[in-house]
Design an enzyme around this catalytic site. Sequence first.
Site, PDB file in Angstrom:
ATOM      1  N   CYS A  84       1.365   2.675  12.889  1.00 58.54           N
ATOM      2  CA  CYS A  84       2.475   3.481  12.400  1.00 58.54           C
ATOM      3  C   CYS A  84       2.876   4.557  13.378  1.00 58.54           C
ATOM      4  O   CYS A  84       3.983   5.039  13.368  1.00 58.54           O
ATOM      5  CB  CYS A  84       2.105   4.143  11.081  1.00 58.54           C
ATOM      6  SG  CYS A  84       1.294   3.010   9.988  1.00 58.54           S
ATOM      7  N   GLN A 131      -7.813   0.101   3.193  1.00 62.18           N
ATOM      8  CA  GLN A 131      -8.744  -0.449   4.195  1.00 62.18           C
ATOM      9  C   GLN A 131     -10.049  -0.930   3.553  1.00 62.18           C
ATOM     10  O   GLN A 131     -10.814  -1.658   4.179  1.00 62.18           O
ATOM     11  CB  GLN A 131      -9.084   0.606   5.254  1.00 62.18           C
ATOM     12  CG  GLN A 131      -7.941   0.937   6.194  1.00 62.18           C
ATOM     13  CD  GLN A 131      -7.605  -0.197   7.155  1.00 62.18           C
ATOM     14  OE1 GLN A 131      -8.462  -0.973   7.568  1.00 62.18           O
ATOM     15  NE2 GLN A 131      -6.341  -0.305   7.497  1.00 62.18           N
ATOM     16  N   GLY A 140       0.809  -1.216   0.000  1.00 62.77           N
ATOM     17  CA  GLY A 140       0.000   0.000   0.000  1.00 62.77           C
ATOM     18  C   GLY A 140       0.845   1.269   0.000  1.00 62.77           C
ATOM     19  O   GLY A 140       0.548   2.216  -0.741  1.00 62.77           O
ATOM     20  N   HIS A 173      -1.987  -7.661   2.486  1.00 60.63           N
ATOM     21  CA  HIS A 173      -1.986  -8.143   3.879  1.00 60.63           C
ATOM     22  C   HIS A 173      -3.141  -7.602   4.704  1.00 60.63           C
ATOM     23  O   HIS A 173      -3.355  -8.021   5.835  1.00 60.63           O
ATOM     24  CB  HIS A 173      -0.637  -7.886   4.556  1.00 60.63           C
ATOM     25  CG  HIS A 173      -0.377  -6.469   4.976  1.00 60.63           C
ATOM     26  ND1 HIS A 173      -0.569  -6.054   6.274  1.00 60.63           N
ATOM     27  CD2 HIS A 173       0.079  -5.400   4.303  1.00 60.63           C
ATOM     28  CE1 HIS A 173      -0.227  -4.765   6.367  1.00 60.63           C
ATOM     29  NE2 HIS A 173       0.171  -4.346   5.183  1.00 60.63           N
ATOM     30  N   ASN A 197      -8.220   4.199   8.393  1.00 60.90           N
ATOM     31  CA  ASN A 197      -7.635   3.085   9.130  1.00 60.90           C
ATOM     32  C   ASN A 197      -7.769   3.222  10.653  1.00 60.90           C
ATOM     33  O   ASN A 197      -7.639   2.245  11.365  1.00 60.90           O
ATOM     34  CB  ASN A 197      -6.165   2.914   8.759  1.00 60.90           C
ATOM     35  CG  ASN A 197      -5.391   4.212   8.769  1.00 60.90           C
ATOM     36  OD1 ASN A 197      -5.752   5.176   8.082  1.00 60.90           O
ATOM     37  ND2 ASN A 197      -4.353   4.271   9.557  1.00 60.90           N
ATOM     38  N   THR A 213      11.777  -7.705 -10.548  1.00 62.61           N
ATOM     39  CA  THR A 213      11.278  -9.059 -10.753  1.00 62.61           C
ATOM     40  C   THR A 213      10.016  -9.269  -9.923  1.00 62.61           C
ATOM     41  O   THR A 213       9.985  -8.940  -8.737  1.00 62.61           O
ATOM     42  CB  THR A 213      12.361 -10.079 -10.354  1.00 62.61           C
ATOM     43  OG1 THR A 213      13.489  -9.827 -11.185  1.00 62.61           O
ATOM     44  CG2 THR A 213      11.899 -11.509 -10.529  1.00 62.61           C
TER      45      THR A 213
HETATM   46  C1  LIG Z   1      -1.996  -0.297   5.934  1.00 65.70           C
HETATM   47  C2  LIG Z   1      -2.316   0.938   5.176  1.00 65.70           C
HETATM   48  C3  LIG Z   1      -1.401   1.487   4.246  1.00 65.70           C
HETATM   49  C4  LIG Z   1      -0.028   0.922   4.052  1.00 65.70           C
HETATM   50  O1  LIG Z   1      -0.036  -0.316   3.402  1.00 65.70           O
HETATM   51  P1  LIG Z   1       1.261  -1.256   3.483  1.00 65.70           P
HETATM   52  O2  LIG Z   1       0.962  -2.366   2.560  1.00 65.70           O
HETATM   53  O3  LIG Z   1       1.372  -1.685   4.905  1.00 65.70           O
HETATM   54  O4  LIG Z   1       2.423  -0.430   3.039  1.00 65.70           O
HETATM   55  C5  LIG Z   1      -1.787   2.592   3.534  1.00 65.70           C
HETATM   56  N1  LIG Z   1      -2.996   3.151   3.700  1.00 65.70           N
HETATM   57  C6  LIG Z   1      -3.896   2.662   4.587  1.00 65.70           C
HETATM   58  C7  LIG Z   1      -5.234   3.320   4.707  1.00 65.70           C
HETATM   59  C8  LIG Z   1      -3.588   1.547   5.354  1.00 65.70           C
HETATM   60  O5  LIG Z   1      -4.470   1.073   6.224  1.00 65.70           O
END
Ligand SMILES: *Cc1c(COP(=O)(O)O)cnc(C)c1O
Length: 395
Positions: free
Chosen positions: A326, A180, A72, A202, A152, A238
């Site tokens: 975070c 999200q 993300g 994830h 989030n 890759t």
């Molecule tokens: C988790 C999240 C991200 C970051 O995604 P990653 O795959 O962990 O880098 C970005 N934006 C939102 C809204 C998130 O919940």
Amino acid sequence: MTDIIYFDHAATTPLSKEVLNEMMPYLTENYGNASSVYSIGRKAREAVESARAKVAAAIGSKDKEIYFTAGGSESDNAIIKGVARSRRDKGNHIITTNIEHPAVLETCRQLEKDGFEVTYLPVDSNGIISLDDLKAAIRPTTILITVMFANNEVGSIQPIAEIGAIAKENKILFHTDAVQAVGNLRIDVKAMNIDLLSMSAHKFYGPKGVGAMYIRTGVVIDKLITGGHQERSRRAGTENVAGIVGMGKAIELAYEKLDENTAKISALKAHYLEQVEKRVPHIRINSQMENCLAGTANVSFKYIEGESLLFMLDMKGICASSGSACTSGSLDPSHVLLAIGVPVEIAHGSLRISIGKNNTKEQIDYLVDALCEVVEKLRKMSPLYEDFLNGKISF
Ligand SMILES: *Cc1c(COP(=O)(O)O)cnc(C)c1O
């Protein structure tokens, strides 16, 4: 040891067994590079393309509008920086909100240092922007509107289709951080007029370190990762074949069971909110049932610290969050809670639980029992609570 009770699905989700099974061959015998011409390379290529089709189907895009990334944060960076660089001659103004994930907020701040101007739209007490504010913020130099699909920390869902319509009318590109939302909400990029979208595997029971960007046909943006010609020259490197395969399987499963899972999760959240409200005094609920992710429930417990609360819940085997993973570890109160109008003192005592498809009512009851006990214990040690009891403060 007590079993882990996991209530932090907005931070990450466990990898589903079915997803892992699907990935295994690409971590073992089918190790070929997806760009190679021999058979194990071709098998990898086919698997990547089949995953691409699944991702595209989930959001209503064409297969070739999906580009795999490392997650993300990368998707957000690549899209926002890519638009900024490619449209610099058309303007230097970006519109976003003040409740974005750091992957968007920090990217915008970095662009401000490079001469871009950014408008951070405020949100109401439910965490939702005003469309009138958005319209008023548009300038002739606006090149991008980037508004997250769902938040989030508190779970608020933005009026995405309406924002898309406004962006289209004004010929401005519209990006949404849907990390999200994907896997939790129905999304149709065409009907919603979304030009660019970020997602991450994830967050929907797929593997970590793999994500995707949707880039509408006809939208050309600068590349973030330069190098080889992978992902039709838009994202070098890759391919993470096993990760991509896992993402495809995970997104397919998420949408197959969406209605069933949402109904179950939403009932658990309603039960949680009802029980904490009934059993724990002096709280503030920061997540709604309407226009909000089904599983996200952010509640402030006044006169205590969220970090101590988390620590004591952890001793009872409960995994939750003080807001966003975070920013935990920092003492600054959450920018999202402040933006929805939670006073600083109250924001400090906040707990986000994010419920997943495997949680049960018994687990919610265990959590609420734990909260009753732990909150009371922490308040007994809290000078703020003593001041409150003595009538010196009240918030
Ligand atoms: C988790 C999240 C991200 C970051 O995604 P990653 O795959 O962990 O880098 C970005 N934006 C939102 C809204 C998130 O919940």
